[in-house]
Design a protein around this motif. Structure first.
Motif, PDB file in Angstrom:
ATOM      1  N   TYR A 196      34.526 -23.663  15.308  1.00 42.81           N
ATOM      2  CA  TYR A 196      34.828 -22.851  16.495  1.00 42.81           C
ATOM      3  C   TYR A 196      35.897 -23.519  17.358  1.00 42.81           C
ATOM      4  N   ILE A 197      35.807 -24.837  17.496  1.00 41.18           N
ATOM      5  CA  ILE A 197      36.837 -25.544  18.275  1.00 41.18           C
ATOM      6  C   ILE A 197      38.200 -25.373  17.609  1.00 41.18           C
ATOM      7  N   GLU A 198      38.236 -25.511  16.307  1.00 38.40           N
ATOM      8  CA  GLU A 198      39.496 -25.368  15.570  1.00 38.40           C
ATOM      9  C   GLU A 198      40.048 -23.955  15.683  1.00 38.40           C
ATOM     10  N   ASP A 199      39.181 -22.962  15.625  1.00 43.12           N
ATOM     11  CA  ASP A 199      39.598 -21.571  15.733  1.00 43.12           C
ATOM     12  C   ASP A 199      40.293 -21.318  17.074  1.00 43.12           C
ATOM     13  N   SER A 200      39.794 -21.991  18.119  1.00 41.02           N
ATOM     14  CA  SER A 200      40.396 -21.849  19.449  1.00 41.02           C
ATOM     15  C   SER A 200      41.655 -22.697  19.583  1.00 41.02           C
ATOM     16  N   ARG A 204      43.671 -19.050  16.578  1.00 35.86           N
ATOM     17  CA  ARG A 204      43.391 -18.050  15.554  1.00 35.86           C
ATOM     18  C   ARG A 204      42.478 -16.953  16.081  1.00 35.86           C
ATOM     19  N   TRP A 205      41.461 -17.333  16.838  1.00 29.58           N
ATOM     20  CA  TRP A 205      40.506 -16.409  17.459  1.00 29.58           C
ATOM     21  C   TRP A 205      39.930 -15.449  16.423  1.00 29.58           C
ATOM     22  N   SER A 206      39.535 -15.965  15.281  1.00 29.77           N
ATOM     23  CA  SER A 206      39.067 -15.122  14.185  1.00 29.77           C
ATOM     24  C   SER A 206      37.552 -15.148  13.989  1.00 29.77           C
ATOM     25  N   LEU A 207      36.870 -16.159  14.488  1.00 32.74           N
ATOM     26  CA  LEU A 207      35.433 -16.272  14.270  1.00 32.74           C
ATOM     27  C   LEU A 207      34.660 -15.351  15.210  1.00 32.74           C
ATOM     28  N   ASP A 209      32.352 -14.055  18.034  1.00 35.94           N
ATOM     29  CA  ASP A 209      31.870 -14.595  19.316  1.00 35.94           C
ATOM     30  C   ASP A 209      32.600 -15.870  19.736  1.00 35.94           C
ATOM     31  N   VAL A 210      33.835 -16.060  19.282  1.00 27.75           N
ATOM     32  CA  VAL A 210      34.558 -17.285  19.634  1.00 27.75           C
ATOM     33  C   VAL A 210      34.863 -17.324  21.133  1.00 27.75           C
ATOM     34  N   ARG A 211      35.093 -16.155  21.740  1.00 29.99           N
ATOM     35  CA  ARG A 211      35.339 -16.130  23.189  1.00 29.99           C
ATOM     36  C   ARG A 211      34.077 -16.550  23.930  1.00 29.99           C
ATOM     37  N   ALA A 212      32.937 -16.041  23.508  1.00 36.17           N
ATOM     38  CA  ALA A 212      31.667 -16.419  24.145  1.00 36.17           C
ATOM     39  C   ALA A 212      31.405 -17.911  23.957  1.00 36.17           C
ATOM     40  N   PHE A 213      31.745 -18.435  22.780  1.00 34.14           N
ATOM     41  CA  PHE A 213      31.581 -19.861  22.507  1.00 34.14           C
ATOM     42  C   PHE A 213      32.356 -20.693  23.515  1.00 34.14           C
ATOM     43  N   ASN A 214      33.601 -20.323  23.763  1.00 34.19           N
ATOM     44  CA  ASN A 214      34.431 -21.088  24.689  1.00 34.19           C
ATOM     45  C   ASN A 214      33.947 -20.971  26.125  1.00 34.19           C
ATOM     46  N   ILE A 215      33.447 -19.811  26.492  1.00 33.66           N
ATOM     47  CA  ILE A 215      32.898 -19.650  27.838  1.00 33.66           C
ATOM     48  C   ILE A 215      31.641 -20.499  27.987  1.00 33.66           C
ATOM     49  N   GLY A 216      30.798 -20.508  26.972  1.00 38.65           N
ATOM     50  CA  GLY A 216      29.591 -21.333  27.020  1.00 38.65           C
ATOM     51  C   GLY A 216      29.920 -22.806  27.066  1.00 38.65           C
TER      52      GLY A 216
END
Length: 368
Positions: A196-200, A204-207, A209-216
């Motif tokens: 998830y960190i790498e996706d951000s 790439r923003w492909s995974l 709930d990656v946006r929710a992951f970053n907010i959390g």
């Protein structure tokens, strides 16, 4: 929550409020004292990590695990570009290796450390702008400076692979045994978080709930300073992507509820007194964090009622009035308005300060 974890949390709260290192300056007395003690103790390994970067924090975790497993004395410090440690601060006689994790410092920084302490410097970076920014003739003249720049991996992934491989090389076990940085349970959790960190990091923003992951994860920013939080590495190992996503989704839901209430009172805005057309707007005093969500929703609503596909979010900012413009339409450039009034931004997202008397001229007599 288990008793040991609860006890660490309470101790951490006390440290945050009473530690002299609480100040945001990272060239702090605590950091300089730690370097001074490292000189006295003859520390041979220095680890600097980018703060407040999650990739930097996890890279530091892997370096911490590697040196701990091999019983190698080391010092870990956060590095902030806001108030950075200087190369002369970091001189340690007999230093053998310095790691720069998820950053390379200002131009020539790595070379200065290498030259002063006569040590090897290894920097991990993933940003595409890194090469042009960090390379200097001074760096190239230092044979002990190595930049590990991989645009296809986040710095934390590269650091994990590096320290895992290095540990396996250092530990001579039987053929059916492999030395690992993490046990199987921790490895599975961390691998998911690294993805998830790498996706951000690589945008790439492909995974899912990656946006929710970053907010959390955003709540963790102040807790990934190993000076003020001595339990940082233990706590990083306890994190799960599922928990962070759940926390992020909770924040998103709360923000949507708050935005829905604000959208009950929408009005028309005559952009530039009508020169740039009209759009829908809303006041969001005390809720500036919702400007992106509100602006995009207003953009859609504006287009639906035949206005320009722009959303205007207005709120007080340090005793001044600020207007944020957002658009979901690729052919619309909000920055033309912002630049005309001393602001700036991108076509889809821009902002500027506006006088109250001028703002009043922008309001249509009829609300929507």
């Amino acid at each position: 929550m288990s008793a040991p974890i609860l006890r660490r949390r309470l101790q951490q709260v006390a440290l945050c409020f009473f530690s002299p290192a609480r100040a945001r300056g990272f060239r702090s007395d605590a950091a300089l004292k730690a370097v001074a003690k490292a000189r006295e103790d003859g520390i041979r390994n220095l680890i600097l990590y980018n703060y407040p970067s999650f990739s930097g924090a996890f890279s530091a975790l892997f370096a911490h695990r590697f040196h701990s497993r091999l019983c190698l004395p080391f010092l870990v410090l956060p590095y902030s570009s806001a108030v950075p440690l200087r190369a002369e601060d970091l001189y340690i006689e007999g230093l053998q290796r310095c790691y720069l994790l998820d950053f390379a410092g200002p131009r020539g920084f790595a070379a200065q450390i290498s030259r002063r302490s006569m040590c090897e410097v290894i920097a991990f970076e993933h940003r595409k702008s890194a090469i042009s920014r960090i390379r200097s003739p001074d760096d190239d003249s230092q044979p002990n400076v190595r930049f590990c720049v991989d645009h296809e991996k986040s710095s934390s992934r590269a650091a994990y692979n590096y320290f895992a491989d290095k540990l396996a090389e250092e530990c001579k076990l039987s053929e059916d045994q492999v030395a690992k940085l993490l046990n199987a349970e921790d490895e599975a959790r961390v691998e998911t978080i690294l993805s998830y960190i790498e996706d951000s990091d690589l945008l790439r923003w492909s995974l899912p709930d990656v946006r929710a992951f970053n907010i959390g994860f955003s709540e963790w920013r102040q807790r990934i300073n190993c000076i003020t939080n001595p339990y940082m590495f233990e706590e990083l190992l306890e994190l799960t992507a599922a928990d962070l996503i759940a926390k992020g989704n909770s924040h998103i839901s709360s923000d949507r509820d708050a935005a829905t209430k604000l959208l009950d009172i929408v009005f028309k805005v005559r952009l530039g007194r009508g020169f740039y057309g009209e759009c829908l707007g809303v006041r969001a005093d005390g809720n500036s964090k919702l400007s992106e969500l509100l602006g995009k929703e207003l953009s859609v609503r504006s287009a639906a009622v035949g206005l320009r596909p722009i959303g205007a979010v207005v709120y007080m900012h340090r005793n001044n009035l600020k207007m944020c413009l957002r658009s979901t339409d690729a052919s619309t450039d909000t920055s033309e308005v912002a630049k005309a009034y001393g602001g700036g931004g991108s076509p889809s997202s821009s902002s500027f300060m506006i006088r109250m008397d001028e703002y009043n001229q922008w309001l249509s007599a009829n609300s929507s």
